[in-house]
Design a protein around this motif. Sequence first.
Motif, PDB file in Angstrom:
ATOM      1  N   GLU A 145      44.746  44.559  47.015  1.00 10.70           N
ATOM      2  CA  GLU A 145      44.039  44.807  45.752  1.00 10.70           C
ATOM      3  C   GLU A 145      44.977  45.414  44.718  1.00 10.70           C
ATOM      4  O   GLU A 145      44.939  45.059  43.528  1.00 10.70           O
ATOM      5  CB  GLU A 145      42.849  45.731  46.008  1.00 10.70           C
ATOM      6  N   GLU A 147      42.139  47.836  56.711  1.00 13.24           N
ATOM      7  CA  GLU A 147      41.776  48.574  55.504  1.00 13.24           C
ATOM      8  C   GLU A 147      43.015  48.868  54.665  1.00 13.24           C
ATOM      9  O   GLU A 147      43.000  48.745  53.438  1.00 13.24           O
ATOM     10  CB  GLU A 147      41.083  49.893  55.876  1.00 13.24           C
ATOM     11  N   GLU A 148      44.094  49.258  55.347  1.00  9.00           N
ATOM     12  CA  GLU A 148      45.340  49.573  54.648  1.00  9.00           C
ATOM     13  C   GLU A 148      45.862  48.350  53.883  1.00  9.00           C
ATOM     14  O   GLU A 148      46.229  48.442  52.706  1.00  9.00           O
ATOM     15  CB  GLU A 148      46.383  50.043  55.671  1.00  9.00           C
ATOM     16  N   ARG A 191      47.465  54.145  47.737  1.00  9.19           N
ATOM     17  CA  ARG A 191      47.073  53.746  49.098  1.00  9.19           C
ATOM     18  C   ARG A 191      47.569  54.840  50.021  1.00  9.19           C
ATOM     19  O   ARG A 191      48.749  54.941  50.320  1.00  9.19           O
ATOM     20  CB  ARG A 191      47.710  52.391  49.443  1.00  9.19           C
ATOM     21  N   THR A 246      44.143  45.627  53.035  1.00  6.17           N
ATOM     22  CA  THR A 246      43.177  45.191  52.023  1.00  6.17           C
ATOM     23  C   THR A 246      43.373  45.980  50.729  1.00  6.17           C
ATOM     24  O   THR A 246      43.377  45.411  49.627  1.00  6.17           O
ATOM     25  CB  THR A 246      41.736  45.365  52.531  1.00  6.17           C
ATOM     26  N   ASP A 247      43.527  47.297  50.869  1.00  6.83           N
ATOM     27  CA  ASP A 247      43.779  48.131  49.692  1.00  6.83           C
ATOM     28  C   ASP A 247      45.091  47.748  49.017  1.00  6.83           C
ATOM     29  O   ASP A 247      45.180  47.695  47.787  1.00  6.83           O
ATOM     30  CB  ASP A 247      43.820  49.605  50.091  1.00  6.83           C
ATOM     31  N   THR A 248      46.105  47.485  49.823  1.00  8.16           N
ATOM     32  CA  THR A 248      47.403  47.111  49.273  1.00  8.16           C
ATOM     33  C   THR A 248      47.324  45.789  48.524  1.00  8.16           C
ATOM     34  O   THR A 248      47.908  45.636  47.438  1.00  8.16           O
ATOM     35  CB  THR A 248      48.450  47.012  50.400  1.00  8.16           C
ATOM     36  N   ASN A 250      36.910  50.973  58.643  1.00  9.68           N
ATOM     37  CA  ASN A 250      35.639  50.687  57.972  1.00  9.68           C
ATOM     38  C   ASN A 250      34.756  49.953  58.963  1.00  9.68           C
ATOM     39  O   ASN A 250      34.707  48.725  59.003  1.00  9.68           O
ATOM     40  CB  ASN A 250      35.877  49.842  56.721  1.00  9.68           C
TER      41      ASN A 250
END
Length: 357
Positions: free
Chosen positions: A170, A163-164, A147, A166-168, A153
């Motif tokens: 996942e 976004e940060e 990340r 959401t990636d984390t 987005n």
Amino acid sequence: FIIENYRHLNQLREQLILDCGAEWLRFLDEHYHPVSKAIGHLATIDCLFSLAQVAKQGDYYNNQEIIIKNGRHPVIDVLLGEQDQYVPNTTNLSRDGERVMIITGPNMGGKSSYIKQVALITVMAQIGSYVPAEESTVGVVDGIFTRMGAADNIYKGRSTFMEELTDTAEIIRRATSRSLVILDELGRGTSTHDGIAIAYATLEHFITDVESLTLFVTHYPSVCELEKVYPEKVGNYHMAFLVNEEESAEQKGIEENPEFITFLYQITKGVTARSYGLNVAKLANIPEEILKKAAHKSKELERLVNMKRALHRMYTKKSHESYFTYIIFLQESESETKLSKICDKLCYQFQLKLWIL
């Protein structure tokens, strides 16, 4: 009659041989290569399946560690060339020992390049490639989760911070104890307190629950306190630098001038409490008057934080000395009017505290 039939039989035999040869050639042209590839793939699958079955017996060693001696970034090393050599760095992560590195340091100090270097060397090792390092021992990982960077987005209506996270989220769902996890400045997209809280809680989750090999870059010194909580699993590191002594000497006593540093790009044990963002602002050619105002404001905020810490320590003690020391500290940093008000407040609080005790 018999002779004629025998001659006809020989003709049929010759025709059969010719037809068989023609069909074989047609088979080779149309079907041989696909069938040959299929057989080769089946043989590979059979081999891998057999190795997997043997590995599951439990007597075979799979070292879950990433040990890199004087590793280099495979891309930056080539771009810099021989005249401007890339500074090599060492990495030592092990599931049975220190498996989490918390990395602090100044902006532009090489933190992101270092963690990318570790990720790229790990990928190269997984595919059986030579790696840019003096020595390396890299175990098998089931995934490398990263990340990094900051971008929104707009098509999905997500902010940069969303976004940060959401990636984390996942990564938290998918990472295992056999993964390499790299998080770069988690929590920077919101207020300081919320950012620290999210970074601290997330990293602690990876330490205690996921148990992955983890590289965590942050500008929050509070997160580094996890080393004291988990001393055997977590290590604090920073990218080394030198404060420019000549400029510091010239600016001594001039409060509104910022400090400037020299990057060493070397991973080193310990924590860096400051990020020296004004140094990057100077490199970006921000006007001098803005830099001076920013430096003055930075020192003012730093004094305010120190005052709050001193006040907090003062409440934990029961002597006049704590108050007198604090007042002396205020005299060196505040105006007389403000100092008078603070002293009156401190005296009232001290009397109230004695009455309660």
